[in-house]
Design an enzyme around this catalytic site. Structure first.
Site, mmCIF file in Angstrom:
data_model
loop_
_atom_site.group_PDB
_atom_site.id
_atom_site.type_symbol
_atom_site.label_atom_id
_atom_site.label_comp_id
_atom_site.label_asym_id
_atom_site.label_seq_id
_atom_site.Cartn_x
_atom_site.Cartn_y
_atom_site.Cartn_z
ATOM 1 N N ASP A 42 0.835 -1.203 0.000
ATOM 2 C CA ASP A 42 0.000 0.000 0.000
ATOM 3 C C ASP A 42 0.865 1.247 0.000
ATOM 4 O O ASP A 42 1.473 1.589 1.015
ATOM 5 C CB ASP A 42 -0.893 0.011 1.246
ATOM 6 C CG ASP A 42 -1.955 -1.068 1.199
ATOM 7 O OD1 ASP A 42 -2.732 -1.079 0.231
ATOM 8 O OD2 ASP A 42 -1.997 -1.898 2.127
ATOM 9 N N ASP A 178 -10.206 -5.644 -0.878
ATOM 10 C CA ASP A 178 -9.169 -5.137 0.025
ATOM 11 C C ASP A 178 -9.770 -4.363 1.188
ATOM 12 O O ASP A 178 -10.383 -3.324 1.002
ATOM 13 C CB ASP A 178 -8.233 -4.235 -0.802
ATOM 14 C CG ASP A 178 -7.090 -3.664 0.003
ATOM 15 O OD1 ASP A 178 -6.883 -4.082 1.151
ATOM 16 O OD2 ASP A 178 -6.384 -2.789 -0.536
HETATM 17 C C1 DX5 Z 1 -6.135 0.309 3.178
HETATM 18 C C2 DX5 Z 1 -5.243 -0.679 2.458
HETATM 19 C C3 DX5 Z 1 -5.447 -2.112 2.817
HETATM 20 C C4 DX5 Z 1 -5.197 -2.462 4.254
HETATM 21 C C5 DX5 Z 1 -5.855 -3.782 4.570
HETATM 22 O O1 DX5 Z 1 -5.932 1.568 2.605
HETATM 23 O O2 DX5 Z 1 -5.464 -0.579 1.056
HETATM 24 O O3 DX5 Z 1 -4.659 -2.925 1.960
HETATM 25 O O4 DX5 Z 1 -3.826 -2.533 4.560
HETATM 26 O O5 DX5 Z 1 -5.681 -4.060 5.932
HETATM 27 P P1 DX5 Z 1 -6.672 -5.000 6.761
HETATM 28 O O6 DX5 Z 1 -6.651 -6.356 6.133
HETATM 29 O O7 DX5 Z 1 -6.097 -4.964 8.130
HETATM 30 O O8 DX5 Z 1 -8.038 -4.376 6.679
HETATM 31 ZN ZN ZN Z 2 -4.474 -1.987 -0.279
#
Ligand code: DX5
Ligand code: ZN
Length: 223
Positions: A42, A178
């Protein structure tokens, strides 16, 4: 090794945002050994979304250490300006946001010319239909099931309908989801038609990563 299941073709993309950054090398090995096939990176610039994560030097450094497939998620205002450097740093697939600046068709062409797979992401407020004009030109559609910015947020159910719509409109497309993915939400996303599950806190936070990854690929939905 845990046994197989019919959903074993599912790709688990471990979101590095939830890793312990003081021991990245070890963390990446841990999720790879646990069965994650992709690493989700990310990249957030503090302008497109309210967080600042990491950039080119980090991607470059871990590229030397990891053979995971690098799934870059650009949450940056002007993706066009950074495609080349991230491609060189070691991306395998570059996903940009439909809501960011620039002409999506030009951005797609540029990523292709750099020899990388192309993805487009949509934030929770963007309807799936906005992606339809591009589905024939991309490899992956990423449906955000939380607002871009942070890990550890709660899964937004509205994303399931979008996954269904994209799966129906483009049966051969990779559809990624995601945000807020865990053993409860993963089966719902899979049933809706997602074939890439991005998971950060659920995977990196697990004591037994292999069991966590297996549960994302294989548990069935509670009825
Ligand atoms: C949020 C990101 C995600 C996040 C997902 O902006 O795009 O990829 O890291 O994390 P979890 O799985 O903890 O929701
Ligand atoms: Zn992401």
């Amino acid at each position: 090794m845990l046994g197989g299941c019919e959903a074993n073709y599912m790709i688990i993309s471990a979101s590095m945002l939830a890793a312990d950054f003081s021991q990245l090398d070890r963390e990446l090995k841990r999720v790879q050994l646990g069965g994650a096939q992709w690493l989700h990176l990310d990249i957030i610039d503090g302008a497109f979304a309210p967080n600042i994560t990491f950039g080119v030097p980090v991607v470059k450094s871990i590229r030397k250490k990891s053979s995971l497939y690098f799934d870059l998620h650009l949450m940056i205002q002007r993706p066009m300006d950074y495609l080349e450097v991230f491609a060189e740093a070691g991306a395998d697939c570059i996903t940009f946001h439909l809501e960011s600046e620039g002409d999506p068709a030009e951005i797609i062409d540029r990523i292709r010319s750099l020899g990388k797979k192309v993805g487009i992401a949509i934030s929770p407020g963007t309807p799936a239909e906005k992606l339809f004009p591009y589905t024939g030109q991309i490899d992956l559609a990423l449906v955000m099931s939380v607002e871009p910015g942070f890990g550890g947020q709660k899964f937004l159910d509205g994303s399931l309908q979008k996954i269904r719509a994209l799966r129906k409109a483009a049966p051969g497309l990779m559809v990624s989801v995601d945000g807020g993915i865990n053993a409860e939400t993963a089966p719902q996303a899979r049933e809706a038609g997602a074939n890439v599950l991005v998971a950060g806190s659920y995977v990196f936070g697990a004591e037994d990563v292999e069991a966590a990854v297996y549960s994302l690929k294989c548990t069935s939905a509670a009825r």
